[in-house]
Design a protein around this motif. Structure first.
Motif, PDB file in Angstrom:
ATOM      1  N   SER A  26       0.841  -1.198   0.000  1.00  0.00           N
ATOM      2  CA  SER A  26       0.000   0.000   0.000  1.00  0.00           C
ATOM      3  C   SER A  26       0.878   1.252   0.000  1.00  0.00           C
ATOM      4  O   SER A  26       0.620   2.209  -0.748  1.00  0.00           O
ATOM      5  CB  SER A  26      -0.917  -0.005   1.225  1.00  0.00           C
ATOM      6  N   TYR A  27       1.909   1.240   0.815  1.00  0.00           N
ATOM      7  CA  TYR A  27       2.839   2.365   0.873  1.00  0.00           C
ATOM      8  C   TYR A  27       3.532   2.545  -0.472  1.00  0.00           C
ATOM      9  O   TYR A  27       3.704   3.668  -0.958  1.00  0.00           O
ATOM     10  CB  TYR A  27       3.845   2.138   1.999  1.00  0.00           C
ATOM     11  N   GLN A  28       3.880   1.435  -1.098  1.00  0.00           N
ATOM     12  CA  GLN A  28       4.508   1.469  -2.416  1.00  0.00           C
ATOM     13  C   GLN A  28       3.571   2.167  -3.415  1.00  0.00           C
ATOM     14  O   GLN A  28       4.002   3.000  -4.208  1.00  0.00           O
ATOM     15  CB  GLN A  28       4.790   0.023  -2.849  1.00  0.00           C
ATOM     16  N   GLY A  29       2.298   1.818  -3.365  1.00  0.00           N
ATOM     17  CA  GLY A  29       1.316   2.445  -4.245  1.00  0.00           C
ATOM     18  C   GLY A  29       1.184   3.937  -3.978  1.00  0.00           C
ATOM     19  O   GLY A  29       1.024   4.733  -4.916  1.00  0.00           O
ATOM     20  N   GLN A  30       1.267   4.329  -2.718  1.00  0.00           N
ATOM     21  CA  GLN A  30       1.177   5.748  -2.374  1.00  0.00           C
ATOM     22  C   GLN A  30       2.378   6.524  -2.892  1.00  0.00           C
ATOM     23  O   GLN A  30       2.245   7.663  -3.359  1.00  0.00           O
ATOM     24  CB  GLN A  30       1.049   5.917  -0.863  1.00  0.00           C
ATOM     25  N   VAL A  31       3.544   5.914  -2.836  1.00  0.00           N
ATOM     26  CA  VAL A  31       4.749   6.564  -3.364  1.00  0.00           C
ATOM     27  C   VAL A  31       4.612   6.731  -4.878  1.00  0.00           C
ATOM     28  O   VAL A  31       4.910   7.808  -5.421  1.00  0.00           O
ATOM     29  CB  VAL A  31       6.035   5.768  -3.013  1.00  0.00           C
ATOM     30  N   GLU A  32       4.130   5.702  -5.562  1.00  0.00           N
ATOM     31  CA  GLU A  32       3.922   5.789  -7.016  1.00  0.00           C
ATOM     32  C   GLU A  32       2.899   6.872  -7.351  1.00  0.00           C
ATOM     33  O   GLU A  32       3.073   7.626  -8.308  1.00  0.00           O
ATOM     34  CB  GLU A  32       3.459   4.437  -7.576  1.00  0.00           C
ATOM     35  N   GLU A  33       1.842   6.935  -6.561  1.00  0.00           N
ATOM     36  CA  GLU A  33       0.808   7.944  -6.778  1.00  0.00           C
ATOM     37  C   GLU A  33       1.372   9.354  -6.584  1.00  0.00           C
ATOM     38  O   GLU A  33       1.079  10.262  -7.363  1.00  0.00           O
ATOM     39  CB  GLU A  33      -0.344   7.697  -5.797  1.00  0.00           C
ATOM     40  N   ALA A  34       2.182   9.531  -5.565  1.00  0.00           N
ATOM     41  CA  ALA A  34       2.809  10.831  -5.324  1.00  0.00           C
ATOM     42  C   ALA A  34       3.747  11.190  -6.470  1.00  0.00           C
ATOM     43  O   ALA A  34       3.774  12.345  -6.931  1.00  0.00           O
ATOM     44  CB  ALA A  34       3.571  10.818  -4.000  1.00  0.00           C
ATOM     45  N   ARG A  35       4.486  10.222  -6.947  1.00  0.00           N
ATOM     46  CA  ARG A  35       5.393  10.465  -8.076  1.00  0.00           C
ATOM     47  C   ARG A  35       4.593  10.892  -9.306  1.00  0.00           C
ATOM     48  O   ARG A  35       4.962  11.836 -10.002  1.00  0.00           O
ATOM     49  CB  ARG A  35       6.211   9.215  -8.384  1.00  0.00           C
ATOM     50  N   HIS A  36       3.514  10.205  -9.560  1.00  0.00           N
ATOM     51  CA  HIS A  36       2.665  10.557 -10.707  1.00  0.00           C
ATOM     52  C   HIS A  36       2.138  11.987 -10.545  1.00  0.00           C
ATOM     53  O   HIS A  36       2.117  12.754 -11.505  1.00  0.00           O
ATOM     54  CB  HIS A  36       1.507   9.564 -10.841  1.00  0.00           C
ATOM     55  N   GLY A  37       1.731  12.333  -9.326  1.00  0.00           N
ATOM     56  CA  GLY A  37       1.234  13.679  -9.072  1.00  0.00           C
ATOM     57  C   GLY A  37       2.267  14.745  -9.356  1.00  0.00           C
ATOM     58  O   GLY A  37       1.943  15.802  -9.918  1.00  0.00           O
ATOM     59  N   THR A  38       3.505  14.495  -8.984  1.00  0.00           N
ATOM     60  CA  THR A  38       4.549  15.487  -9.253  1.00  0.00           C
ATOM     61  C   THR A  38       4.804  15.610 -10.748  1.00  0.00           C
ATOM     62  O   THR A  38       5.037  16.708 -11.245  1.00  0.00           O
ATOM     63  CB  THR A  38       5.870  15.165  -8.523  1.00  0.00           C
ATOM     64  N   HIS A  39       4.717  14.499 -11.468  1.00  0.00           N
ATOM     65  CA  HIS A  39       4.928  14.549 -12.917  1.00  0.00           C
ATOM     66  C   HIS A  39       3.808  15.335 -13.594  1.00  0.00           C
ATOM     67  O   HIS A  39       4.059  16.097 -14.531  1.00  0.00           O
ATOM     68  CB  HIS A  39       5.050  13.145 -13.490  1.00  0.00           C
ATOM     69  N   VAL A  40       2.586  15.164 -13.110  1.00  0.00           N
ATOM     70  CA  VAL A  40       1.455  15.925 -13.649  1.00  0.00           C
ATOM     71  C   VAL A  40       1.668  17.412 -13.382  1.00  0.00           C
ATOM     72  O   VAL A  40       1.450  18.257 -14.264  1.00  0.00           O
ATOM     73  CB  VAL A  40       0.117  15.433 -13.045  1.00  0.00           C
ATOM     74  N   PHE A  41       2.104  17.730 -12.168  1.00  0.00           N
ATOM     75  CA  PHE A  41       2.377  19.132 -11.822  1.00  0.00           C
ATOM     76  C   PHE A  41       3.427  19.719 -12.749  1.00  0.00           C
ATOM     77  O   PHE A  41       3.265  20.822 -13.275  1.00  0.00           O
ATOM     78  CB  PHE A  41       2.821  19.249 -10.368  1.00  0.00           C
ATOM     79  N   TYR A  42       4.526  19.012 -12.941  1.00  0.00           N
ATOM     80  CA  TYR A  42       5.596  19.545 -13.784  1.00  0.00           C
ATOM     81  C   TYR A  42       5.150  19.687 -15.236  1.00  0.00           C
ATOM     82  O   TYR A  42       5.547  20.637 -15.919  1.00  0.00           O
ATOM     83  CB  TYR A  42       6.866  18.690 -13.683  1.00  0.00           C
ATOM     84  N   HIS A  43       4.346  18.778 -15.693  1.00  0.00           N
ATOM     85  CA  HIS A  43       3.830  18.875 -17.070  1.00  0.00           C
ATOM     86  C   HIS A  43       2.957  20.124 -17.211  1.00  0.00           C
ATOM     87  O   HIS A  43       3.094  20.887 -18.162  1.00  0.00           O
ATOM     88  CB  HIS A  43       3.043  17.619 -17.433  1.00  0.00           C
ATOM     89  N   ALA A  44       2.049  20.339 -16.250  1.00  0.00           N
ATOM     90  CA  ALA A  44       1.188  21.520 -16.280  1.00  0.00           C
ATOM     91  C   ALA A  44       2.012  22.794 -16.128  1.00  0.00           C
ATOM     92  O   ALA A  44       1.755  23.803 -16.811  1.00  0.00           O
ATOM     93  CB  ALA A  44       0.139  21.430 -15.184  1.00  0.00           C
ATOM     94  N   SER A  45       2.988  22.757 -15.257  1.00  0.00           N
ATOM     95  CA  SER A  45       3.842  23.916 -15.024  1.00  0.00           C
ATOM     96  C   SER A  45       4.625  24.275 -16.284  1.00  0.00           C
ATOM     97  O   SER A  45       4.808  25.453 -16.599  1.00  0.00           O
ATOM     98  CB  SER A  45       4.793  23.632 -13.868  1.00  0.00           C
ATOM     99  N   ALA A  46       5.060  23.257 -17.014  1.00  0.00           N
ATOM    100  CA  ALA A  46       5.869  23.485 -18.217  1.00  0.00           C
ATOM    101  C   ALA A  46       5.099  24.283 -19.270  1.00  0.00           C
ATOM    102  O   ALA A  46       5.699  24.976 -20.093  1.00  0.00           O
ATOM    103  CB  ALA A  46       6.328  22.156 -18.795  1.00  0.00           C
ATOM    104  N   LYS A  47       3.777  24.207 -19.233  1.00  0.00           N
ATOM    105  CA  LYS A  47       2.974  24.964 -20.192  1.00  0.00           C
ATOM    106  C   LYS A  47       2.979  26.456 -19.867  1.00  0.00           C
ATOM    107  O   LYS A  47       2.816  27.287 -20.756  1.00  0.00           O
ATOM    108  CB  LYS A  47       1.544  24.435 -20.213  1.00  0.00           C
ATOM    109  N   ASN A  48       3.135  26.797 -18.585  1.00  0.00           N
ATOM    110  CA  ASN A  48       3.102  28.202 -18.169  1.00  0.00           C
ATOM    111  C   ASN A  48       4.475  28.848 -18.105  1.00  0.00           C
ATOM    112  O   ASN A  48       4.606  30.043 -18.327  1.00  0.00           O
ATOM    113  CB  ASN A  48       2.437  28.326 -16.796  1.00  0.00           C
TER     114      ASN A  48
END
Length: 97
Positions: A26-48
């Protein structure tokens, strides 16, 4: 009677190990989810970011790059250690059988 007691004790230990593995997965899944969230943030940020000018625009890239590297390295380290711990617990279960 001793063998029944030993059998019950072994089963309790096995279930405790399996529960620990479930928590770690479960913790492993949470780490993966957090990593995905940061990648989404950086992708959105890159547009601005290309629209930023001056000092802010110049300062963003090195800071952002360093932060991303640190976060990825942290996630990689956590995932490695969690996987290693799961493997150790799995070996314990197999040795007891």
């Amino acid at each position: 009677m001793a063998s029944l007691s030993e059998s019950i004790e072994q089963e309790v230990k096995r279930r405790a190990c399996e529960t620990m593995m479930d928590y770690l997965k479960s913790y492993q899944g949470q780490v993966e989810e957090a990593r995905h969230g940061t990648h989404v943030f950086y992708h959105a940020s890159a547009k601005n970011v290309p629209h930023w000018q001056g000092e802010l625009g110049k300062a963003h890239e090195p800071i952002s790059g360093n932060l991303r590297q640190m976060m990825d390295a942290t996630a990689d380290g956590l995932l490695y250690e969690i996987s290693r711990e799961i493997a150790q617990i799995r070996r314990k279960i197999e040795e007891r059988q």
